[in-house]
Write a protein that holds these residues in place. Structure first.
Motif, short mmCIF file in Angstrom:
data_model
loop_
_atom_site.label_atom_id
_atom_site.label_comp_id
_atom_site.label_asym_id
_atom_site.label_seq_id
_atom_site.Cartn_x
_atom_site.Cartn_y
_atom_site.Cartn_z
N LEU A 195 0.86 -1.17 -0.01
CA LEU A 195 -0.09 -0.06 -0.05
C LEU A 195 0.91 1.03 0.11
CD1 LEU A 195 -2.88 1.20 0.43
CD2 LEU A 195 -2.16 1.38 2.74
N GLU A 196 0.58 2.27 -0.81
CA GLU A 196 1.35 3.44 -0.90
C GLU A 196 0.49 4.69 -1.05
OE1 GLU A 196 3.97 3.65 -4.32
OE2 GLU A 196 5.15 5.47 -3.34
N LEU A 197 0.98 5.51 -0.09
CA LEU A 197 0.08 6.82 -0.18
C LEU A 197 1.10 7.98 -0.51
CD1 LEU A 197 -1.79 5.44 1.86
CD2 LEU A 197 -2.31 7.57 2.69
N ARG A 198 0.61 8.73 -1.89
CA ARG A 198 1.78 9.62 -2.32
C ARG A 198 1.04 10.86 -2.13
NH1 ARG A 198 3.09 6.77 -8.22
NH2 ARG A 198 4.30 5.15 -7.18
N SER A 199 1.84 11.82 -1.25
CA SER A 199 1.23 13.03 -1.18
C SER A 199 -0.32 13.52 -0.99
CB SER A 199 1.76 14.03 -2.15
OG SER A 199 3.14 13.87 -2.16
N ASP A 225 -2.32 16.54 5.39
CA ASP A 225 -1.65 17.65 4.69
C ASP A 225 -0.52 16.68 3.97
OD1 ASP A 225 -0.17 19.56 3.63
OD2 ASP A 225 -0.04 20.74 5.64
N SER A 226 -0.57 16.37 2.69
CA SER A 226 0.53 15.95 1.93
C SER A 226 1.25 14.72 2.60
CB SER A 226 1.49 16.63 1.55
OG SER A 226 2.21 16.55 0.49
N GLY A 265 -3.33 13.95 -4.30
CA GLY A 265 -2.52 12.98 -4.09
C GLY A 265 -3.10 11.52 -4.85
N ASP A 266 -2.42 10.50 -4.49
CA ASP A 266 -2.81 9.13 -4.98
C ASP A 266 -2.54 7.94 -4.12
OD1 ASP A 266 -3.56 7.59 -7.05
OD2 ASP A 266 -1.86 7.38 -8.17
#
Ligand SMILES: Nc1ncnc2c1ncn2[C@@H]1O[C@H](COP(=O)(O)OP(=O)(O)O)[C@@H](O)[C@H]1O
Ligand SMILES: [Mg+2]
Length: 374
Positions: free
Chosen positions: A11-15, A32-33, A70-71
């Motif tokens: 799992l990845e959270l990008r900004s 916030d990002s 973000g994504d």
């Protein structure tokens, strides 16, 4: 479907950001990002004070909320545009959120029925999970006839029976009493290891946060402020916020007297201490004012013997609270006060009473020096 490339986070959270627009002119940036990733099979805990954005982060991962920026990627593919039913990322809530009009069996079976599985498969899967979570015999009862601990296990069963890729927990133990919290916490860890699932677990409770996870993410005001193994974060907090939130540290304004190759010498009023440069968040300079944190559990408290060495001083006890596993002292400390936590090693520890004079010894690992933020 193609396999994700080796090394791709699970799992990845990008900004990822989330702004709640309250009125035309007033908005809250709840998240916030935020960027982090979780490996397959990892147990990660997200900890931070109430209102820092933990639940908002979880809801965006589960698909209940859409990020404003973000994504979010699962196995290398963006899931940001998918609805919750397309993600298979269930969430276990603090208030259990069981269906009151359905019995235990039907509560657990709910997600399987939505998938239109056969009655045989549903009966088999529900029986298996009831066995694992010690719910056998409760299948025909309704939620209001269950204890808090049983309700929480049904909520856990309902999520686990879906064989999720990743399971999210939002403060799942807050409504349980202290003993049940410890039991259920151990149960969650056992299920995670047994079923090899990936977990993101939210709490504001530091003892809960430190004890289970492989990795800890510390959040404050919508941002991830530090991440690492629990022990690394406890021993090396990167900011005063983390030292305070995770270690309940004491804080003092100090002056830097001299800077050596491995240590920096500081003055706390008339006391002088050495702080390892490894424990400084910046390279200090002579005469600079800095913020010193002292972890209460790293200070030794004992009967004064008339001899004072380096990193020692005599103070007076103001209060002593016995918490079972420790004695929690507040002492007069120059013109302020200091908190000291002494582990209760049965039979081996003297309890000092208010008014008693004691000798404190500060150990190098107790100290962290931070730049003073304007
Ligand atoms: N639906 C909402 N509408 C407006 N503000 C919200 C909403 N949900 C949460 N917030 C605000 O966003 C911030 C983060 O909330 P939340 O994610 O629930 O924090 P936590 O779970 O860490 O306590 C808080 O200031 C909260 O008041
Ligand atoms: Mg919350």
């Amino acid at each position: 479907m193609s396999e994700p490339a080796a090394g791709t986070p699970f799992l990845e959270l990008r900004s990822v950001s989330k702004t709640y627009q309250l009125t035309k002119t007033h908005a809250i940036k709840a998240v916030d990002s935020v960027s982090f990733s979780i490996a397959e099979g990892e147990f990660v805990t997200l900890i931070g004070p109430s209102g820092c954005g933990k639940s908002t982060t979880l809801r965006m991962i589960a698909g209940f909320l859409k990020p404003t920026g973000g994504d979010i990627l699962l196995e290398g593919k963006s899931i940001t545009a998918l609805g919750p039913e397309q993600r298979n990322i269930p969430m276990v809530f603090q208030n259990y959120a069981l269906f009151p009009h359905l019995n235990v069996f039907e509560n657990i079976a709910y997600g399987l029925r939505a998938r239109k599985l056969s009655d045989d498969i549903i009966a088999h899967d529900v029986a298996m999970i009831c066995q694992m979570l010690n719910l056998v015999g409760t299948e025909n009862r309704f939620p209001d006839a269950l204890s808090d601990g049983q309700q929480q296990r049904v909520a856990l069963a309902r999520a686990l029976v879906l064989k999720p890729k990743i399971l999210l927990f939002d403060e799942p133990l807050s409504n349980l009493d202290a003993r049940l919290r410890i039991q259920t916490r151990a149960e969650i860890k056992r299920m995670q290891t047994l079923l090899k699932i990936t977990v993101l677990y939210v709490t504001h409770d530091q003892s809960e946060a430190l004890s289970i996870p492989d990795r800890l993410l510390v959040m404050n005001k919508g941002k991830i402020v530090q991440q690492g193994k629990p022990r690394e974060i406890y021993d090396f907090p990167s900011t005063p916020f983390v030292a305070d939130f995770i270690g309940n540290a004491n804080f003092y304004d100090v002056c830097v007297i001299s800077v050596g190759s491995a240590n920096v010498q500081i003055a706390l009023q008339d006391l002088e201490f050495d702080v390892s440069l490894d424990h400084c968040d910046h390279h200090p300079t002579k005469d600079e004012m800095a913020l010193l944190s002292i972890n209460p559990i790293t200070i030794t408290i004992e009967e004064p013997d008339g001899v004072l060495g380096k990193n020692q001083c005599v103070c007076m006890v103001e209060q002593c609270l016995f918490t079972g596993h420790a004695f929690s002292y507040t002492l007069a400390f120059r013109d302020t006060s200091i908190r000291v936590l002494q582990p209760n090693i049965q039979g081996a520890v003297t309890q000092f009473v208010p008014g008693a004079e004691v000798k404190l010894t500060f150990h190098a690992q107790a100290f962290h020096l931070f730049r003073i933020q304007e």
